[in-house]
Design a protein around this motif. Structure first.
Motif, PDB file in Angstrom:
ATOM      1  N   SER A 153      -5.929   5.346 -18.815  1.00  0.00           N
ATOM      2  CA  SER A 153      -5.444   4.038 -18.373  1.00  0.00           C
ATOM      3  C   SER A 153      -6.458   3.463 -17.376  1.00  0.00           C
ATOM      4  CB  SER A 153      -4.078   4.180 -17.690  1.00  0.00           C
ATOM      5  OG  SER A 153      -4.230   4.853 -16.451  1.00  0.00           O
ATOM      6  N   ARG A 154      -6.372   2.178 -17.114  1.00  0.00           N
ATOM      7  CA  ARG A 154      -7.331   1.543 -16.199  1.00  0.00           C
ATOM      8  C   ARG A 154      -7.317   2.227 -14.830  1.00  0.00           C
ATOM      9  NH1 ARG A 154     -12.121  -0.595 -16.042  1.00  0.00           N
ATOM     10  NH2 ARG A 154     -12.394  -1.983 -14.315  1.00  0.00           N
ATOM     11  N   HIS A 155      -6.121   2.480 -14.294  1.00  0.00           N
ATOM     12  CA  HIS A 155      -6.015   3.117 -12.980  1.00  0.00           C
ATOM     13  C   HIS A 155      -6.573   4.543 -13.020  1.00  0.00           C
ATOM     14  CE1 HIS A 155      -4.557   4.325  -9.071  1.00  0.00           C
ATOM     15  NE2 HIS A 155      -3.964   5.368  -9.654  1.00  0.00           N
ATOM     16  N   ALA A 156      -6.186   5.323 -14.038  1.00  0.00           N
ATOM     17  CA  ALA A 156      -6.669   6.701 -14.155  1.00  0.00           C
ATOM     18  C   ALA A 156      -8.185   6.731 -14.347  1.00  0.00           C
ATOM     19  CB  ALA A 156      -5.968   7.415 -15.305  1.00  0.00           C
ATOM     20  N   PHE A 157      -8.708   5.776 -15.132  1.00  0.00           N
ATOM     21  CA  PHE A 157     -10.152   5.713 -15.338  1.00  0.00           C
ATOM     22  C   PHE A 157     -10.872   5.451 -14.017  1.00  0.00           C
ATOM     23  CE2 PHE A 157     -14.089   3.464 -15.847  1.00  0.00           C
ATOM     24  CZ  PHE A 157     -14.768   4.255 -16.751  1.00  0.00           C
ATOM     25  N   THR A 158     -10.410   4.471 -13.256  1.00  0.00           N
ATOM     26  CA  THR A 158     -11.038   4.129 -11.975  1.00  0.00           C
ATOM     27  C   THR A 158     -11.017   5.317 -11.024  1.00  0.00           C
ATOM     28  OG1 THR A 158     -10.465   1.807 -12.245  1.00  0.00           O
ATOM     29  CG2 THR A 158     -10.947   2.543 -10.009  1.00  0.00           C
ATOM     30  N   THR A 159      -9.877   5.989 -10.942  1.00  0.00           N
ATOM     31  CA  THR A 159      -9.755   7.159 -10.067  1.00  0.00           C
ATOM     32  C   THR A 159     -10.716   8.258 -10.496  1.00  0.00           C
ATOM     33  OG1 THR A 159      -7.442   6.653  -9.616  1.00  0.00           O
ATOM     34  CG2 THR A 159      -8.162   8.919  -9.209  1.00  0.00           C
ATOM     35  N   ARG A 160     -10.755   8.539 -11.805  1.00  0.00           N
ATOM     36  CA  ARG A 160     -11.646   9.590 -12.319  1.00  0.00           C
ATOM     37  C   ARG A 160     -13.108   9.230 -12.091  1.00  0.00           C
ATOM     38  NH1 ARG A 160     -12.595  14.606 -12.693  1.00  0.00           N
ATOM     39  NH2 ARG A 160     -13.432  15.352 -14.638  1.00  0.00           N
ATOM     40  N   ALA A 161     -13.477   7.992 -12.314  1.00  0.00           N
ATOM     41  CA  ALA A 161     -14.857   7.556 -12.102  1.00  0.00           C
ATOM     42  C   ALA A 161     -15.265   7.754 -10.645  1.00  0.00           C
ATOM     43  CB  ALA A 161     -15.022   6.095 -12.511  1.00  0.00           C
ATOM     44  N   GLN A 162     -14.408   7.385  -9.721  1.00  0.00           N
ATOM     45  CA  GLN A 162     -14.708   7.555  -8.302  1.00  0.00           C
ATOM     46  C   GLN A 162     -14.860   9.028  -7.941  1.00  0.00           C
ATOM     47  OE1 GLN A 162     -11.396   5.348  -6.719  1.00  0.00           O
ATOM     48  NE2 GLN A 162     -12.534   3.423  -6.676  1.00  0.00           N
ATOM     49  N   GLU A 163     -13.999   9.882  -8.485  1.00  0.00           N
ATOM     50  CA  GLU A 163     -14.082  11.323  -8.226  1.00  0.00           C
ATOM     51  C   GLU A 163     -15.396  11.904  -8.750  1.00  0.00           C
ATOM     52  OE1 GLU A 163      -9.290  12.293  -8.599  1.00  0.00           O
ATOM     53  OE2 GLU A 163     -10.630  12.761 -10.273  1.00  0.00           O
ATOM     54  N   LEU A 164     -15.772  11.525  -9.951  1.00  0.00           N
ATOM     55  CA  LEU A 164     -16.996  12.060 -10.545  1.00  0.00           C
ATOM     56  C   LEU A 164     -18.235  11.596  -9.796  1.00  0.00           C
ATOM     57  CD1 LEU A 164     -16.069  11.723 -14.302  1.00  0.00           C
ATOM     58  CD2 LEU A 164     -16.317  13.858 -12.987  1.00  0.00           C
ATOM     59  N   LEU A 165     -18.279  10.322  -9.440  1.00  0.00           N
ATOM     60  CA  LEU A 165     -19.433   9.820  -8.697  1.00  0.00           C
ATOM     61  C   LEU A 165     -19.534  10.493  -7.333  1.00  0.00           C
ATOM     62  CD1 LEU A 165     -19.381   6.056  -9.700  1.00  0.00           C
ATOM     63  CD2 LEU A 165     -21.093   7.783 -10.323  1.00  0.00           C
ATOM     64  N   ALA A 166     -18.403  10.728  -6.673  1.00  0.00           N
ATOM     65  CA  ALA A 166     -18.411  11.413  -5.374  1.00  0.00           C
ATOM     66  C   ALA A 166     -18.889  12.860  -5.537  1.00  0.00           C
ATOM     67  CB  ALA A 166     -17.022  11.375  -4.748  1.00  0.00           C
ATOM     68  N   LEU A 167     -18.482  13.526  -6.613  1.00  0.00           N
ATOM     69  CA  LEU A 167     -18.894  14.901  -6.880  1.00  0.00           C
ATOM     70  C   LEU A 167     -20.408  15.020  -7.006  1.00  0.00           C
ATOM     71  CD1 LEU A 167     -18.237  17.890  -7.799  1.00  0.00           C
ATOM     72  CD2 LEU A 167     -18.218  16.960 -10.125  1.00  0.00           C
ATOM     73  N   VAL A 168     -21.011  14.099  -7.734  1.00  0.00           N
ATOM     74  CA  VAL A 168     -22.432  14.197  -8.060  1.00  0.00           C
ATOM     75  C   VAL A 168     -23.322  13.549  -7.001  1.00  0.00           C
ATOM     76  CG1 VAL A 168     -24.180  13.566  -9.788  1.00  0.00           C
ATOM     77  CG2 VAL A 168     -21.924  14.332 -10.524  1.00  0.00           C
ATOM     78  N   ALA A 169     -22.858  12.518  -6.329  1.00  0.00           N
ATOM     79  CA  ALA A 169     -23.691  11.699  -5.441  1.00  0.00           C
ATOM     80  C   ALA A 169     -24.483  12.502  -4.414  1.00  0.00           C
ATOM     81  CB  ALA A 169     -22.831  10.653  -4.738  1.00  0.00           C
ATOM     82  N   ASP A 170     -23.855  13.421  -3.732  1.00  0.00           N
ATOM     83  CA  ASP A 170     -24.531  14.161  -2.668  1.00  0.00           C
ATOM     84  C   ASP A 170     -24.857  15.595  -3.039  1.00  0.00           C
ATOM     85  OD1 ASP A 170     -24.506  11.963  -0.917  1.00  0.00           O
ATOM     86  OD2 ASP A 170     -22.438  12.410  -0.338  1.00  0.00           O
ATOM     87  N   HIS A 171     -24.665  15.938  -4.286  1.00  0.00           N
ATOM     88  CA  HIS A 171     -24.953  17.307  -4.733  1.00  0.00           C
ATOM     89  C   HIS A 171     -26.462  17.466  -4.923  1.00  0.00           C
ATOM     90  CE1 HIS A 171     -24.848  21.029  -6.949  1.00  0.00           C
ATOM     91  NE2 HIS A 171     -23.544  21.127  -6.667  1.00  0.00           N
ATOM     92  N   PRO A 172     -27.061  18.532  -4.395  1.00  0.00           N
ATOM     93  CA  PRO A 172     -28.520  18.693  -4.524  1.00  0.00           C
ATOM     94  C   PRO A 172     -28.998  18.868  -5.962  1.00  0.00           C
ATOM     95  CG  PRO A 172     -27.522  20.666  -3.578  1.00  0.00           C
ATOM     96  CD  PRO A 172     -26.443  19.623  -3.651  1.00  0.00           C
ATOM     97  N   ASN A 173     -28.109  19.261  -6.866  1.00  0.00           N
ATOM     98  CA  ASN A 173     -28.483  19.444  -8.269  1.00  0.00           C
ATOM     99  C   ASN A 173     -27.822  18.407  -9.162  1.00  0.00           C
ATOM    100  OD1 ASN A 173     -29.930  21.677  -7.470  1.00  0.00           O
ATOM    101  ND2 ASN A 173     -28.354  23.128  -8.071  1.00  0.00           N
TER     102      ASN A 173
END
Length: 170
Positions: free
Chosen positions: A100-120
């Protein structure tokens, strides 16, 4: 590492993605070179306008995985694949989530936060929608290398997830 890409993305639908092994490097919008730690060699994460490419290079051979819009490729992204690539046993899996739009937005934010500051990790957002992105995350464990990728399509509420594991053959 999270970057804003300066180009429109080419694969605007999950159904446009194809998978290929052994392709030469495709021009990249961004790259991240990493030492493999326990394995002698390097891995390069590559963001493409048409999705991603991962290139492994070591003294006993390498491996190149491409998930992208590939000219002349009409075969859809497989749910799974296993192959021997040089001295490596390669396993690939892909899955598409329709949210759903809300679930997609939440998941996208979680994934970007996971990867953004990860050294790998390497993620790139495309112009026009911060939730249109490709993200990659790699880790090395002794003789095994694993990476995950996410390709987000906000217009369809879809996230394509891939998981790759390669193990040096004894």
């Amino acid at each position: 590492m999270l970057i804003s890409l300066k180009t429109a993305y080419c694969d605007t639908r999950a159904e446009d993605l194809a998978w290929a092994l052994g392709r030469e490097p495709i021009p990249a919008l961004a790259t991240l070179d990493l030492d493999l730690g326990g394995v002698s060699g390097r891995v390069q994460l590559r963001l493409l306008g048409a999705s991603h490419q991962v290139i492994l290079d070591d003294e006993r051979g390498g491996c190149s995985e491409t998930v992208a819009c590939l000219p002349g490729r009409s075969m859809p992204l497989p749910a799974g694949a296993a192959e021997r690539v040089g001295d490596w046993d390669y396993e690939f899996a892909a899955h598409v989530d329709k949210l759903s739009r809300h679930a997609f937005t939440t998941r996208a934010q979680e994934l970007l936060a996971l990867v953004a500051d990860h050294p790998n990790g390497l993620a790139g957002t495309f112009p026009g929608d911060d939730h249109a992105f490709t993200a990659l995350l790699v880790r090395c464990l002794d003789d095994r290398i694993q990476w995950r990728t996410w390709h987000a399509y906000p217009q369809e509420g879809q996230v394509v997830m891939t998981r790759t594991r390669i193990v040096r053959h004894p």
